[in-house]
Design a protein around this motif. Structure first.
Motif, short mmCIF file in Angstrom:
data_model
loop_
_atom_site.label_atom_id
_atom_site.label_comp_id
_atom_site.label_asym_id
_atom_site.label_seq_id
_atom_site.Cartn_x
_atom_site.Cartn_y
_atom_site.Cartn_z
N ILE A 1 -2.66 -21.26 5.36
CA ILE A 1 -3.49 -20.35 5.00
C ILE A 1 -3.25 -18.95 4.80
CG2 ILE A 1 -5.86 -19.71 5.82
CD1 ILE A 1 -5.55 -22.44 7.65
N LYS A 2 -3.66 -18.23 4.02
CA LYS A 2 -3.29 -16.73 3.80
C LYS A 2 -4.68 -16.03 4.43
CE LYS A 2 0.23 -16.73 0.38
NZ LYS A 2 0.67 -15.79 -0.84
N ILE A 3 -4.36 -14.94 4.74
CA ILE A 3 -5.40 -14.03 5.26
C ILE A 3 -5.08 -12.77 4.65
CG2 ILE A 3 -6.91 -12.75 7.19
CD1 ILE A 3 -5.94 -15.06 8.90
N ASN A 4 -5.78 -12.39 3.51
CA ASN A 4 -5.51 -11.14 3.03
C ASN A 4 -6.42 -10.13 3.34
OD1 ASN A 4 -3.34 -12.63 1.43
ND2 ASN A 4 -4.95 -13.45 -0.09
N ILE A 5 -5.97 -9.11 3.83
CA ILE A 5 -6.61 -7.97 4.21
C ILE A 5 -6.63 -6.73 3.47
CG2 ILE A 5 -7.16 -6.58 6.08
CD1 ILE A 5 -6.81 -9.03 8.07
N GLU A 6 -7.50 -5.94 2.81
CA GLU A 6 -7.13 -4.71 2.07
C GLU A 6 -8.06 -3.65 2.78
OE1 GLU A 6 -8.20 -2.92 -2.61
OE2 GLU A 6 -9.11 -4.83 -1.90
N CYS A 7 -7.06 -2.52 3.15
CA CYS A 7 -7.64 -1.47 3.62
C CYS A 7 -8.12 -0.36 3.26
CB CYS A 7 -6.61 -1.17 4.94
SG CYS A 7 -6.08 -2.30 6.15
N LYS A 8 -7.59 0.19 2.06
CA LYS A 8 -7.81 1.25 1.12
C LYS A 8 -7.76 2.59 1.82
CE LYS A 8 -11.17 -1.27 -1.66
NZ LYS A 8 -12.63 -1.53 -2.26
N ASP A 9 -6.50 2.49 2.71
CA ASP A 9 -6.16 3.87 3.26
C ASP A 9 -4.83 4.56 2.89
OD1 ASP A 9 -8.08 3.72 5.51
OD2 ASP A 9 -7.41 2.20 6.49
N GLY A 10 -4.14 3.54 1.96
CA GLY A 10 -2.94 4.00 1.67
C GLY A 10 -2.36 3.05 0.41
N THR A 11 -1.01 3.00 0.58
CA THR A 11 -0.48 1.99 -0.68
C THR A 11 0.37 0.94 -0.10
OG1 THR A 11 1.40 3.76 -0.91
CG2 THR A 11 -0.53 3.79 -2.30
N ALA A 12 0.73 1.23 1.33
CA ALA A 12 1.79 0.26 2.09
C ALA A 12 1.33 -1.19 2.22
CB ALA A 12 2.10 0.96 3.26
N CYS A 13 1.87 -2.07 2.33
CA CYS A 13 1.80 -3.50 2.62
C CYS A 13 2.53 -4.02 3.71
CB CYS A 13 2.03 -4.28 1.37
SG CYS A 13 1.10 -3.85 -0.16
N GLY A 14 2.07 -5.18 4.34
CA GLY A 14 2.95 -5.61 5.38
C GLY A 14 2.38 -7.11 5.75
N THR A 15 3.23 -7.99 6.19
CA THR A 15 2.85 -9.36 6.27
C THR A 15 3.40 -9.96 7.64
OG1 THR A 15 3.21 -10.02 3.90
CG2 THR A 15 3.28 -11.74 5.32
N ALA A 16 2.58 -10.77 8.46
CA ALA A 16 3.02 -11.37 9.60
C ALA A 16 2.54 -12.64 9.62
CB ALA A 16 2.38 -10.63 10.73
N TRP A 17 3.51 -13.43 10.23
CA TRP A 17 3.39 -14.94 10.26
C TRP A 17 2.97 -15.70 11.66
CZ3 TRP A 17 7.18 -12.55 7.84
CH2 TRP A 17 7.29 -12.62 6.51
#
Length: 423
Positions: free
Chosen positions: A390-406
């Motif tokens: 399952i993927k939980i995709n969260i968009e913050c709209k505070d900048g352009t950086a991305c990160g992933t955790a498992w």
């Protein structure tokens, strides 16, 4: 770059073996492993930041301080942690036993231990079997070694890749264990990496630390950082490329291959959490910086309430927002959106009674948009959350950086496994 078979013996010059010594009397699988390079290697490592460190961790940090190593001896069934002076002697004895049969310096041996904390390790069982372990070293020995480091793992974890650097074929291999007591914060998870790339110890360390920040350190099973977390890499240079001593094209190619392995291994560990039935991947985009993106993602997959909701296939996205809110990382809740995404194309499409869309073989369902909950189809959400991945995709709209955790779900079986782990 391509993925290949062979694990830690895929690179030139490396052999391995594993066997059953019954370090823990009830063991029925291999519990002692040996990995050997025919040439002295440049080496680097990262280790647990837990203040309580296993004796194997203390010794290995000491042994690779000069950037050199040639062998790894590892046991399961006993962590050799919280064992005092006797435990320190045992760790040194393990290194000297391996060194003697291999004909190398004991200071060039990396020692790994994993298992029960607070029990003295019966090193005499290792001494009794060390010659047989050495005699069985082979290119196929990665198959025996990869199971010898498992504790509550339900399956082995290994990976290897091949790439080209300076016109030479370069291979990197890895094996790891990790199922419980996993909240990795390195520099009980163990990982051994090998490569035939010619690369300096300093550049090995640079690549390793850079990669770990976005791979292993973004994994959490239960919020407990082990006393034994260790990740080391040995590079024997037998691929024949010009030694990598600084940043540049060759370093970037090596790093890409190293990071690909570490990403796969991180996901393997997360998906095999104790009692787990689901792999959770949380992707945060639009954060103000990478540290924030990763921190928010790890907060979500570390939350016991969020993990329990995933186990129950309950689209309780408020728990994810709550975890983000107490994470200590800055974001704007009123601009945040959350989407669930399934791993398989098993959901219905084309209907008009839910907010959802197909993305290739995945089904996407947005449940929260710009700080406002959406009127989504609960039945569809449940189907999405019943998938094994399952993927939980969260968009913050505070900048352009991305990160992933498992991470993984929190199940009844986790409590059962850990309720009587020692006895």
């Amino acid at each position: 770059m391509q993925f290949i078979d062979g694990g830690v013996t895929a690179p030139k010059g490396f052999t391995a073996n594993g066997m059953l010594c019954k370090i823990k009397e009830s063991s029925t699988k291999n519990d002692l492993a040996l990995i050997f390079s025919e040439k002295l290697c440049n080496a680097a490592g990262v280790f647990t930041q837990n203040k309580v460190k296993a004796e194997s961790v203390k010794l290995t940090k000491e042994n690779i301080a000069n950037g050199k190593a040639q062998a790894v001896i590892a046991n399961s069934g006993n962590a050799n942690a919280c064992t005092g002076e006797q435990g320190a002697k045992v760790a040194r004895k393990m290194a000297s036993l391996a060194a003697d049969v291999l004909g190398i310096n004991s200071g060039d041996v990396i020692v790994y231990s994993t298992g029960v904390i607070g029990k003295q390790l019966p090193v005499e069982k290792i001494e009794k079997n060390i010659q047989s372990l050495k005699d069985g070293l082979s290119k196929e020995g990665h198959k025996e070694a990869r199971t010898a480091i498992m504790t509550t793992d339900t399956h082995y974890k290994e990976c290897a890749v091949q790439t080209v650097i300076g016109g030479k074929t370069v291979r990197i291999g890895a094996m790891a264990k990790g199922s419980g007591m996993i909240h990795i914060n390195m520099g009980t998870m163990l990982s051994v990496m090998t490569t035939d790339c010619a690369i300096s110890s300093q550049m090995l360390e640079n690549a390793l630390r850079k990669s770990v920040a976005g791979t292993y350190n973004c994994v959490s099973i239960d919020g407990d950082t082990s006393t034994n977390d260790s990740l080391t890499i040995l590079a024997n240079g037998m691929a024949g490329n010009d030694e990598i001593t600084c940043e540049g094209e060759d370093f970037e190619i090596f790093y890409e291959a190293l990071n690909a392995i570490n990403t796969q291994m991180a996901k393997k560990i997360a998906g095999d959490g104790e009692g787990a039935t689901k792999l959770i991947e949380c992707n945060v985009s639009g954060a103000k910086d990478v540290e924030t993106a990763r921190g928010l993602a790890k907060a979500v997959i570390s939350s016991s309430l969020a993990k329990a909701a995933i186990f129950g296939s309950d689209a309780n996205f408020g728990r994810f927002l709550c975890a983000m809110g107490y994470s200590g990382f800055d974001f704007s809740p009123e601009k945040t959106s959350i989407t669930f995404e399934s791993a398989e194309n098993s959901m219905r499409t084309g209907a008009t009674d839910f907010i959802g869309e197909q993305k290739g073989k995945r089904t996407s369902l947005k449940v929260f948009e710009n700080g406002v909950p959406l009127d989504f189809d609960e039945a569809l959400a449940k189907k999405v959350l019943q998938e094994a991945e399952i993927k939980i995709n969260i968009e913050c709209k505070d900048g352009t950086a991305c990160g992933t955790a498992w991470g993984c779900d929190l199940t009844y079986e986790y409590v059962k496994i850990n309720g009587d782990y020692r006895t």
